[in-house]
Design a protein around this motif. Structure first.
Motif, PDB file in Angstrom:
ATOM      1  N   GLU A 123       0.688  -1.043  -0.101  1.00 29.85           N
ATOM      2  CA  GLU A 123      -0.141   0.022  -0.147  1.00 29.85           C
ATOM      3  C   GLU A 123       0.991   1.290   0.086  1.00 29.85           C
ATOM      4  O   GLU A 123       0.431   2.213  -0.611  1.00 29.85           O
ATOM      5  CB  GLU A 123      -0.921   0.067   1.173  1.00 29.85           C
ATOM      6  CG  GLU A 123      -1.867   1.189   1.111  1.00 29.85           C
ATOM      7  CD  GLU A 123      -3.317   1.143   2.097  1.00 29.85           C
ATOM      8  OE1 GLU A 123      -4.139   1.423   1.736  1.00 29.85           O
ATOM      9  OE2 GLU A 123      -2.992   0.260   3.123  1.00 29.85           O
ATOM     10  N   SER A 126       2.104   1.701  -3.577  1.00 36.48           N
ATOM     11  CA  SER A 126       0.827   2.115  -4.516  1.00 36.48           C
ATOM     12  C   SER A 126       0.542   3.712  -4.249  1.00 36.48           C
ATOM     13  O   SER A 126      -0.038   4.172  -5.287  1.00 36.48           O
ATOM     14  CB  SER A 126      -0.206   0.999  -4.592  1.00 36.48           C
ATOM     15  OG  SER A 126      -0.852   1.366  -3.367  1.00 36.48           O
ATOM     16  N   LYS A 127       0.397   4.133  -3.065  1.00 31.84           N
ATOM     17  CA  LYS A 127      -0.100   5.355  -2.633  1.00 31.84           C
ATOM     18  C   LYS A 127       0.734   6.403  -2.048  1.00 31.84           C
ATOM     19  O   LYS A 127       0.632   7.662  -2.188  1.00 31.84           O
ATOM     20  CB  LYS A 127      -1.214   5.037  -1.601  1.00 31.84           C
ATOM     21  CG  LYS A 127      -2.218   4.212  -2.052  1.00 31.84           C
ATOM     22  CD  LYS A 127      -3.342   3.943  -0.966  1.00 31.84           C
ATOM     23  CE  LYS A 127      -4.580   3.219  -1.768  1.00 31.84           C
ATOM     24  NZ  LYS A 127      -5.526   2.852  -0.712  1.00 31.84           N
ATOM     25  N   MET A 173      -7.874   8.669   0.349  1.00 33.07           N
ATOM     26  CA  MET A 173      -6.640   8.000  -0.512  1.00 33.07           C
ATOM     27  C   MET A 173      -6.395   6.497   0.357  1.00 33.07           C
ATOM     28  O   MET A 173      -6.478   5.620  -0.496  1.00 33.07           O
ATOM     29  CB  MET A 173      -5.122   8.535  -0.273  1.00 33.07           C
ATOM     30  CG  MET A 173      -5.004   9.806  -1.234  1.00 33.07           C
ATOM     31  SD  MET A 173      -5.299   9.367  -2.859  1.00 33.07           S
ATOM     32  CE  MET A 173      -3.723   8.246  -3.160  1.00 33.07           C
ATOM     33  N   LYS A 174      -6.909   6.451   1.664  1.00 29.77           N
ATOM     34  CA  LYS A 174      -6.482   5.145   2.145  1.00 29.77           C
ATOM     35  C   LYS A 174      -7.737   4.287   1.766  1.00 29.77           C
ATOM     36  O   LYS A 174      -7.924   2.820   1.496  1.00 29.77           O
ATOM     37  CB  LYS A 174      -6.479   5.362   3.885  1.00 29.77           C
ATOM     38  CG  LYS A 174      -6.699   3.955   4.404  1.00 29.77           C
ATOM     39  CD  LYS A 174      -5.512   3.144   4.290  1.00 29.77           C
ATOM     40  CE  LYS A 174      -6.033   1.862   5.303  1.00 29.77           C
ATOM     41  NZ  LYS A 174      -5.131   0.590   4.727  1.00 29.77           N
ATOM     42  N   ASP A 177     -10.096   2.722  -2.639  1.00 31.64           N
ATOM     43  CA  ASP A 177     -10.136   1.187  -3.128  1.00 31.64           C
ATOM     44  C   ASP A 177     -11.310   0.584  -2.613  1.00 31.64           C
ATOM     45  O   ASP A 177     -12.182  -0.171  -3.226  1.00 31.64           O
ATOM     46  CB  ASP A 177      -8.988   0.470  -2.885  1.00 31.64           C
ATOM     47  CG  ASP A 177      -7.662   1.234  -3.746  1.00 31.64           C
ATOM     48  OD1 ASP A 177      -7.950   2.026  -4.584  1.00 31.64           O
ATOM     49  OD2 ASP A 177      -6.632   1.085  -3.365  1.00 31.64           O
TER      50      ASP A 177
END
Length: 184
Positions: A123, A126-127, A173-174, A177
Motif C-alpha cells: 500500500e 502504491s499510494k 486515499m486510504k 479502493d
C-alpha cells in the motif's frame, strides 16, 4: 489571569505532549468522519464505519508523539524564524518527516486493519507517490506560517488543525479502493 487562561497555559507547557496527542487523535477522527459523510452522499446505503474512525484516531497515538518530538528536534537545530531558517526547516520537514509520516500512516493503518506487513508495504508503494506530491502542495505553505509566526509550543496543535484537511485527503486515499469495491 483567568482560569481558562491558566488551563490553556498548562496545556501548552506542562501537558504539551498529552495536548498534542489528544488533539491529533481527535482531528484524525474528525477528518475520517468528514470523509465518510462525503462518501455516503454517493453511497446512500453505506453505514458509518465507527471502527474505521477508531483506527484513524488510533494513529494519533503514533502521530502526536512523533510530531511532538520532531518539532522539538527541528526547533532545537534550527531555532531562528528568519526567512532563510524557515526555508531550511520546510525543506528538512518535507525531505525527512514527510516520507516518514506518509509511510507510517499507510503501514500503521494496514496493521490496525489486521493486514500483513507485506500488504502495508504494498500500500505504501502504491499510494506513497501521489500522497507525497499532494503533501508538497499542502505543507510548505502551512509550515511557512508555522515556522515564521508561531511559537514552538503551538506547532503540533497548529499542524493538527491543518492536518484536518490533510486527514481528509489521507482518509480518502486510504479508503478509496474500498469505496470503489463496494460500488461495483
Amino acid at each position: 489571569m483567568s482560569k481558562f487562561q491558566e488551563f490553556t497555559k498548562k496545556l501548552f507547557s506542562k501537558y504539551m505532549l498529552a495536548t498534542n496527542t489528544a488533539t491529533t487523535c481527535a482531528l484524525l477522527g474528525l477528518g475520517d468522519y468528514i470523509v465518510q459523510n462525503i462518501e455516503r452522499l454517493d453511497h446512500k446505503d453505506a453505514k458509518y464505519d465507527f471502527h474505521r474512525t477508531g483506527r484513524m484516531m488510533s494513529m494519533g497515538f503514533l502521530y502526536g508523539p512523533m510530531s511532538h518530538v520532531w518539532y522539538k528536534i527541528l526547533d532545537g537545530y534550527l531555532p531562528a524564524t528568519n526567512l532563510r531558517t524557515v526555508a531550511k526547516k520546510i525543506v528538512v520537514d518535507q525531505a525527512v518527516a514527510g516520507p516518514i509520516f506518509c509511510s507510517a500512516f499507510f503501514m500503521g493503518m494496514s496493521l490496525l486493519e489486521g493486514k500483513t506487513v507485506k500488504h502495508g508495504v504494498d500500500e505504501v508503494k502504491s499510494k506513497f507517490l501521489i500522497v507525497y506530491m499532494i503533501d508538497w502542495c499542502v505543507w510548505p505553505p502551512a509550515q511557512f506560517m508555522n515556522f515564521s509566526y508561531l511559537g514552538p509550543q503551538y506547532r503540533v496543535v497548529y499542524c493538527a488543525f491543518i492536518t484536518l484537511i490533510w486527514n481528509c485527503i489521507l482518509s480518502w486515499m486510504k479508503h478509496k479502493d474500498i469505496i470503489h469495491d463496494h460500488s461495483s
